[in-house]
Design a protein around this motif. Structure first.
Motif, PDB file in Angstrom:
ATOM      1  N   ALA A 263       1.343  -1.103   0.234  1.00  0.00           N
ATOM      2  CA  ALA A 263      -0.140   0.125   0.037  1.00  0.00           C
ATOM      3  C   ALA A 263       0.772   1.338  -0.090  1.00  0.00           C
ATOM      4  CB  ALA A 263      -1.214   0.105   0.979  1.00  0.00           C
ATOM      5  N   GLN A 264       1.756   1.318   1.216  1.00  0.00           N
ATOM      6  CA  GLN A 264       3.304   2.293   0.781  1.00  0.00           C
ATOM      7  C   GLN A 264       3.534   2.781  -0.310  1.00  0.00           C
ATOM      8  OE1 GLN A 264       5.156   1.745   4.090  1.00  0.00           O
ATOM      9  NE2 GLN A 264       4.890   2.716   4.733  1.00  0.00           N
ATOM     10  N   ILE A 265       4.206   1.640  -1.125  1.00  0.00           N
ATOM     11  CA  ILE A 265       5.062   1.623  -2.651  1.00  0.00           C
ATOM     12  C   ILE A 265       3.068   2.271  -3.561  1.00  0.00           C
ATOM     13  CG2 ILE A 265       5.597   0.543  -4.677  1.00  0.00           C
ATOM     14  CD1 ILE A 265       6.588  -1.659  -2.422  1.00  0.00           C
ATOM     15  N   GLU A 266       2.175   1.891  -3.470  1.00  0.00           N
ATOM     16  CA  GLU A 266       1.315   2.363  -4.530  1.00  0.00           C
ATOM     17  C   GLU A 266       0.671   3.526  -4.791  1.00  0.00           C
ATOM     18  OE1 GLU A 266      -1.868  -0.445  -3.985  1.00  0.00           O
ATOM     19  OE2 GLU A 266      -0.717  -2.206  -4.920  1.00  0.00           O
ATOM     20  N   ARG A 267       0.933   4.480  -3.273  1.00  0.00           N
ATOM     21  CA  ARG A 267       0.735   5.048  -3.021  1.00  0.00           C
ATOM     22  C   ARG A 267       1.510   6.926  -3.541  1.00  0.00           C
ATOM     23  NH1 ARG A 267      -1.389   3.454   2.372  1.00  0.00           N
ATOM     24  NH2 ARG A 267       0.496   4.233   3.723  1.00  0.00           N
ATOM     25  N   MET A 268       2.890   5.914  -4.143  1.00  0.00           N
ATOM     26  CA  MET A 268       3.969   5.914  -4.672  1.00  0.00           C
ATOM     27  C   MET A 268       3.263   7.277  -6.074  1.00  0.00           C
ATOM     28  SD  MET A 268       5.823   7.557  -2.279  1.00  0.00           S
ATOM     29  CE  MET A 268       4.764   7.522  -1.050  1.00  0.00           C
ATOM     30  N   ALA A 269       2.285   6.463  -6.708  1.00  0.00           N
ATOM     31  CA  ALA A 269       2.280   6.625  -8.313  1.00  0.00           C
ATOM     32  C   ALA A 269       2.175   8.018  -8.635  1.00  0.00           C
ATOM     33  CB  ALA A 269       0.785   6.192  -8.260  1.00  0.00           C
ATOM     34  N   PRO A 270       1.334   9.078  -7.913  1.00  0.00           N
ATOM     35  CA  PRO A 270       1.394  10.944  -7.966  1.00  0.00           C
ATOM     36  C   PRO A 270       2.507  11.138  -7.787  1.00  0.00           C
ATOM     37  CG  PRO A 270      -0.424   9.890  -6.395  1.00  0.00           C
ATOM     38  CD  PRO A 270       0.619   9.055  -6.458  1.00  0.00           C
ATOM     39  N   ARG A 271       3.513  10.859  -6.955  1.00  0.00           N
ATOM     40  CA  ARG A 271       5.211  11.276  -7.187  1.00  0.00           C
ATOM     41  C   ARG A 271       6.213  10.759  -8.485  1.00  0.00           C
ATOM     42  NH1 ARG A 271       7.878  13.994  -2.648  1.00  0.00           N
ATOM     43  NH2 ARG A 271       6.466  13.230  -1.216  1.00  0.00           N
ATOM     44  N   VAL A 272       5.670   9.663  -8.274  1.00  0.00           N
ATOM     45  CA  VAL A 272       6.010   8.915  -9.787  1.00  0.00           C
ATOM     46  C   VAL A 272       5.748   9.330 -11.143  1.00  0.00           C
ATOM     47  CG1 VAL A 272       6.378   7.174 -10.827  1.00  0.00           C
ATOM     48  CG2 VAL A 272       6.581   7.016  -8.363  1.00  0.00           C
ATOM     49  N   ARG A 273       4.581   9.596 -11.142  1.00  0.00           N
ATOM     50  CA  ARG A 273       4.353   9.982 -12.657  1.00  0.00           C
ATOM     51  C   ARG A 273       4.857  11.858 -12.508  1.00  0.00           C
ATOM     52  NH1 ARG A 273      -0.681   8.261 -11.014  1.00  0.00           N
ATOM     53  NH2 ARG A 273      -1.437   9.882 -10.292  1.00  0.00           N
ATOM     54  N   ARG A 274       5.423  12.563 -11.119  1.00  0.00           N
ATOM     55  CA  ARG A 274       6.084  13.590 -11.882  1.00  0.00           C
ATOM     56  C   ARG A 274       6.741  13.573 -11.570  1.00  0.00           C
ATOM     57  NH1 ARG A 274       2.534  15.028  -6.791  1.00  0.00           N
ATOM     58  NH2 ARG A 274       4.207  15.000  -5.545  1.00  0.00           N
ATOM     59  N   LEU A 275       7.446  12.480 -10.804  1.00  0.00           N
ATOM     60  CA  LEU A 275       9.367  12.557 -11.770  1.00  0.00           C
ATOM     61  C   LEU A 275       9.349  11.702 -13.117  1.00  0.00           C
ATOM     62  CD1 LEU A 275      10.230  11.223  -7.982  1.00  0.00           C
ATOM     63  CD2 LEU A 275      11.285  13.495  -9.299  1.00  0.00           C
ATOM     64  N   ALA A 276       8.713  10.779 -13.575  1.00  0.00           N
ATOM     65  CA  ALA A 276       9.283  10.379 -14.768  1.00  0.00           C
ATOM     66  C   ALA A 276       8.755  11.460 -15.796  1.00  0.00           C
ATOM     67  CB  ALA A 276       8.173   8.856 -14.872  1.00  0.00           C
ATOM     68  N   ARG A 277       7.101  11.993 -15.519  1.00  0.00           N
ATOM     69  CA  ARG A 277       7.180  12.774 -17.133  1.00  0.00           C
ATOM     70  C   ARG A 277       6.314  11.721 -17.852  1.00  0.00           C
ATOM     71  NH1 ARG A 277      10.604  18.531 -16.333  1.00  0.00           N
ATOM     72  NH2 ARG A 277       9.579  19.142 -14.777  1.00  0.00           N
ATOM     73  N   ASP A 278       7.452  12.203 -19.092  1.00  0.00           N
ATOM     74  CA  ASP A 278       6.805  11.682 -20.189  1.00  0.00           C
ATOM     75  C   ASP A 278       7.814   9.944 -20.224  1.00  0.00           C
ATOM     76  OD1 ASP A 278       5.289  13.489 -20.817  1.00  0.00           O
ATOM     77  OD2 ASP A 278       6.644  14.369 -21.926  1.00  0.00           O
ATOM     78  N   LEU A 279       8.395   9.741 -19.773  1.00  0.00           N
ATOM     79  CA  LEU A 279       9.435   8.579 -19.525  1.00  0.00           C
ATOM     80  C   LEU A 279       8.261   7.319 -18.630  1.00  0.00           C
ATOM     81  CD1 LEU A 279      12.745   9.921 -17.994  1.00  0.00           C
ATOM     82  CD2 LEU A 279      12.240   9.691 -20.473  1.00  0.00           C
ATOM     83  N   PRO A 280       9.022   6.088 -19.025  1.00  0.00           N
ATOM     84  CA  PRO A 280       8.558   5.218 -18.482  1.00  0.00           C
ATOM     85  C   PRO A 280       8.483   4.913 -16.955  1.00  0.00           C
ATOM     86  CG  PRO A 280       9.271   4.885 -20.697  1.00  0.00           C
ATOM     87  CD  PRO A 280       9.542   5.811 -20.269  1.00  0.00           C
ATOM     88  N   HIS A 281       7.567   4.297 -16.166  1.00  0.00           N
ATOM     89  CA  HIS A 281       7.929   4.770 -14.886  1.00  0.00           C
ATOM     90  C   HIS A 281       9.322   2.998 -14.619  1.00  0.00           C
ATOM     91  CE1 HIS A 281       4.116   6.481 -13.970  1.00  0.00           C
ATOM     92  NE2 HIS A 281       4.680   7.041 -14.966  1.00  0.00           N
ATOM     93  N   PHE A 282      10.091   4.069 -14.979  1.00  0.00           N
ATOM     94  CA  PHE A 282      11.253   2.410 -14.075  1.00  0.00           C
ATOM     95  C   PHE A 282      11.235   2.814 -12.635  1.00  0.00           C
ATOM     96  CE2 PHE A 282      13.381   4.543 -17.935  1.00  0.00           C
ATOM     97  CZ  PHE A 282      12.583   3.459 -18.587  1.00  0.00           C
ATOM     98  N   GLU A 283      11.865   1.461 -12.701  1.00  0.00           N
ATOM     99  CA  GLU A 283      12.458   0.714 -11.056  1.00  0.00           C
ATOM    100  C   GLU A 283      12.759   1.922 -10.672  1.00  0.00           C
ATOM    101  OE1 GLU A 283      14.467  -2.416  -8.533  1.00  0.00           O
ATOM    102  OE2 GLU A 283      12.958  -3.608  -9.658  1.00  0.00           O
ATOM    103  N   SER A 284      13.713   2.439 -11.124  1.00  0.00           N
ATOM    104  CA  SER A 284      14.549   3.973 -10.649  1.00  0.00           C
ATOM    105  C   SER A 284      13.851   4.943  -9.442  1.00  0.00           C
ATOM    106  CB  SER A 284      15.759   3.701 -10.675  1.00  0.00           C
ATOM    107  OG  SER A 284      15.588   4.504 -12.113  1.00  0.00           O
ATOM    108  N   ILE A 285      12.942   5.424 -10.424  1.00  0.00           N
ATOM    109  CA  ILE A 285      11.403   6.120 -11.146  1.00  0.00           C
ATOM    110  C   ILE A 285      11.055   6.113  -8.872  1.00  0.00           C
ATOM    111  CG2 ILE A 285      10.274   7.945 -11.442  1.00  0.00           C
ATOM    112  CD1 ILE A 285      10.992   7.901 -13.971  1.00  0.00           C
ATOM    113  N   TRP A 286      10.728   4.156  -9.063  1.00  0.00           N
ATOM    114  CA  TRP A 286       9.372   4.182  -8.253  1.00  0.00           C
ATOM    115  C   TRP A 286      10.920   4.107  -6.871  1.00  0.00           C
ATOM    116  CZ3 TRP A 286       4.619   3.334  -7.443  1.00  0.00           C
ATOM    117  CH2 TRP A 286       4.309   3.317  -8.581  1.00  0.00           C
TER     118      TRP A 286
END
Length: 807
Positions: free
Chosen positions: A22-45
């Motif tokens: 659950a804690q990891i899934e709650r990071m999805a909005p932050r991951v989208r902001r960090l990744a922008r147009d890039l794929p959501h790599f593991e390093s971004i999570w």
């Protein structure tokens, strides 16, 4: 479309107890902001979790580099590294079951001694639970996880005394007295339990905000490092700040007398703001600890209370029998901790980081006149007029002066008409004073007299920038300073006698490279701290086992941007033969030490890079160096004794079709050998197929020496088929040595691709392909842009140098 977290990341973090799904899934909005147009790599999570402070920076870095599973050791998960202790990896860690925070010391690769070390640590942890003292943070848990051994002690919020000194300077004497009393309160409890600390130091002295004083992890160093001395100089210099002299001289185990001496060092450090023992590296620090020459603390801190000053002086006595015989006796002298002292310490710690009061500045308003611009314009006009009047006079005065002269050698002829006007008529070119024919005869073993330049025969110029010197007829010259010796590069220089001065730099002219043809006996260098820059050393003789291009008979020398090569590949001399001390009797009186440095150098067709015929503590440092010789990079003529530590430091070194990194002759050794430490960073080690990285000649002594070796560093490549170590038998055969019991770190097996075939051109040995993960994207091995390139064969005539056999 929302991208879910990587399943392998979820599994790893849950297994480590660092985050839930659950804690990891709650990071999805932050991951989208960090990744922008890039794929959501593991390093971004991972970065998102670090930004949310679910992971520490250390944990995120370890997971990103693929070492996430190593964060778990036994029942603990590592949070961040700690700077102390020096002899073990230390971390702030958390126990998974209870969430308790601990200080965790981790020993990696204890080898054959792992079982004994683990038993001692577990006994130490069992005894630590029965030490009733608020001034001790004893180890309370110990265990093993695979080949890693750990020891845990309670975590205390606060800062170490060493950290406070770095930011604030020395402590007030009243506060040091309270710290000393609190330390002794804990050490008395330890002494009554029949134990000693073994590592009393400022880095292990924890100060809490409430004014508490805690001595951390007692007994740990005594188990991990029961012996200290020159054979164990593999720690940073700070680790030897409080080492008693008898532990180095006699090799004694930690005891109460050594702890008393360490207390004196700690209190001296707190009062003066610096350690009592000086030394820029580990060997120098050990030498200072052996001599134990510590001056009176009141020279730097005259306001120290008499009782504390007397205690420090008593503790720092060189002889153990002259120190206080117990912690109880010492505590009785200083007294128990007091409430007022604790409050003074808390107030001192609370003032950290606060700026001092500022002095008020009396600002005087400036008054501007309406005529100020007119005055400024008039002043500027006067300056310009003065410059216009005096400019022609100044120019005429200086334009007629000649360029600064340079003293050059005279041309050797059969009459005085061929002499240079720079040379006095009664001067000579390396010969005796009775020779006035100008032929420059040289008596074997003599040296030329130098004033402001080196004088050489046979129309070869040796220049040194100098100012205009007065005539020698008017007044004698002052003793010359060790200025640079600048060599011309028009052709090889025939120098029969070259008098070098201590600290002198021998180099070519800017952007030029002189070539020196070494004599058969080698070019002798017998003065200290000589530095050679951008010189080609060439050997063109039939070589034997004693041949060397440079015969170094000094404790220190540096070669920068130099090339060493033999004209004959089948008969290769050593590049540098290092004999120190030159007089064997000097080694019997004291323990010598020395260091040889090679940086941005090329070794081509040489029998060995540095051939060491030394006694004492030595260091060989090679940086950005290419070794293409058939022999080893470093050779030792004997197995070092326990008081002869050897340190080899390699950085961006490339071995290609060469011999081993180290070759050592261990034959005829009966006693326990000393230690050898090799540190290799960003190196490419590709010797020939028959050469291991370490070659030891001998039987049982070779195995004993190999067990005392330590290989550290990071990011160095070694070819897959290369053996780490081998023993050469008397019949010439080689047997691979078991390296599982030796501490080896920083080596990565990988195929290596070079830019071209092996040649003296360093660009051909640039690495263009490798198959191993490294921390840096830069290729390991040499940087060809800093290494001298190949130069045409400039052997010319029969250039002569002072042979080592001639003087």
């Amino acid at each position: 479309m929302r991208e879910p977290p990587p399943p392998q990341l979820i599994a790893l973090l849950e297994r480590l107890g660092l985050a839930t799904t659950a804690q990891i899934e709650r990071m999805a909005p932050r991951v989208r902001r960090l990744a922008r147009d890039l794929p959501h790599f593991e390093s971004i999570w991972i970065d998102a979790l670090a930004q949310a402070r679910i992971l520490t920076r250390f944990q995120a870095a370890e997971i990103n580099t693929g070492r996430g599973d190593l964060l778990r050791i036994g029942p603990y998960v590592l949070c961040r590294p700690l700077p102390w202790p020096e002899y073990a990896a230390s971390y702030r860690a958390r126990r998974l079951e209870s969430g308790e925070t601990v200080r965790l010391a981790v020993l990696d690769g204890a080898g054959a001694k792992a079982g004994k070390v683990l038993d001692c640590l577990q006994a130490l942890a069992a005894a630590g639970e029965n030490l009733p003292s608020e001034h001790l943070a004893a180890n309370t848990d110990a265990g093993a996880d695979g080949d890693r051994i750990y020891a845990a002690s309670p975590w205390l919020e606060g800062q170490t005394a060493a950290e406070w000194i770095v930011h604030n300077g020395r402590f007030p004497p009243v506060v040091v007295l309270e710290i000393a009393r609190a330390m002794l309160a804990g050490l008395v409890v330890l002494e009554e339990a029949g134990r000693c600390h073994g590592d009393v130091c400022t880095s292990g002295l924890i100060l809490t905000d409430a004014g508490g004083v805690v001595v951390a992890q007692p007994g740990l160093r005594a188990i991990v490092r029961p012996e200290e001395g020159y054979a164990h100089a593999n720690l940073r210099p700070e680790a030897y700040d409080c080492l008693a002299p008898e532990r180095i001289i006699d090799g004694t185990a930690p005891n109460t007398a050594a702890d008393v001496y360490a207390c004196g060092c700690v209190w001296w450090h707190l009062l003066c703001g610096r350690p009592p023992l000086t030394g820029g590296d580990s060997l120098a620090k050990l030498r200072a600890a052996q001599t134990a020459e510590v001056f009176d603390v009141q020279r730097l801190a005259p306001d120290v209370p008499e009782v504390l000053s007397a205690a420090v002086s008593a503790c720092l006595q060189r002889e153990a029998s002259e120190r206080p015989e117990s912690m109880v006796r010492l505590a009785a002298t200083l007294g128990p901790p007091t409430r007022g002292g604790r409050q003074a310490l808390a107030s001192c710690l609370a003032r950290r980081g606060r700026s001092t009061g500022r002095w008020p500045l009396a600002v005087r308003p400036s008054r501007r006149s309406s005529r100020t611009p007119l005055r400024l314009a008039a002043t500027a006009a006067c300056v310009m007029a003065t410059a216009a009047v005096f400019w022609p006079i100044w120019r005429a005065r200086f334009s007629g002066q000649s360029e600064p002269r340079t003293h050059v050698a005279a041309t050797s002829t059969d009459n005085d008409a061929g002499r240079s006007h720079e040379e006095p008529r009664n001067s000579k070119l390396g010969g005796d004073r009775g020779n006035t024919s100008g032929r420059g005869k040289n008596t074997p073993g003599t040296r030329a007299n130098f004033t402001d330049t080196a004088v050489v025969p046979a129309h070869h110029v040796v220049e040194r920038p100098s100012r205009e010197m007065p005539s020698t007829a008017s007044k004698p010259l002052l003793p010359p300073s060790p200025a640079d010796l600048v060599l011309a590069d028009n052709e090889p220089l025939p120098v029969d006698a070259l008098e070098l001065r201590a600290g002198q730099c021998v180099r070519g002219m800017p952007n030029r490279r002189p070539t020196l043809l070494a004599p058969r006996g080698g070019l002798l260098v017998d003065v200290e701290n000589v530095r050679f820059e951008n010189i080609d050393f060439v050997y063109d003789h039939s070589a034997d086992s004693r041949a060397a291009i440079v015969q170094l008979k000094a404790s220190r020398a540096t070669f920068s941007g130099c090339r060493f090569r033999s004209a004959r590949a089948d008969l290769a001399p050593a590049a540098v033969r290092w004999t120190h001390p030159a007089n064997a009797n000097d080694a019997a009186m004291s323990l010598p030490s020395g260091r040889v440095q090679l940086e941005n150098c090329v070794l081509w067709h040489v029998g060995a890079g540095v051939d060491c015929r030394t006694v004492g503590a030595i260091a060989v440092e090679l940086t950005n160096t290419l070794h293409l010789g058939a022999g080893p990079l470093v050779r030792l003529d004997h197995c070092p004794r326990p008081d002869e530590p050897v340190r080899i430091a390699l950085s961006q070194v490339t071995l290609r079709n060469s011999g081993p990194v180290l070759e050592c002759d261990c034959r005829g050794i009966v006693e326990q050998p000393g230690g050898i430490s090799i540190q290799a960073s960003a190196c490419a080690l590709v010797p020939n197929r028959a050469s291991p990285l370490i070659l030891l000649r001998g039987d049982d002594a070779a195995e004993r020496l190999f067990r005392n070796m330590r290989w550290t560093g990071q990011g160095s490549l070694v070819a897959p088929a290369v053996m780490i170590a081998a023993r050469q038998m008397p019949d010439g055969g080689r047997e691979e040595l078991d390296d599982t019991a030796v501490s080896i770190a920083g080596l990565v097996r990988s195929e290596v691709g070079f830019a071209g075939d092996a040649s003296p051109d360093p660009a051909a040995s640039r690495i263009i392909r490798w198959q191993a993960p490294l921390r840096s994207t830069d290729p390991p091995g040499i940087d060809p842009t800093k290494v001298p390139g190949e130069k045409g064969d400039a052997r010319g005539g029969a250039t002569r140098f002072r042979s080592a056999s001639s003087g």
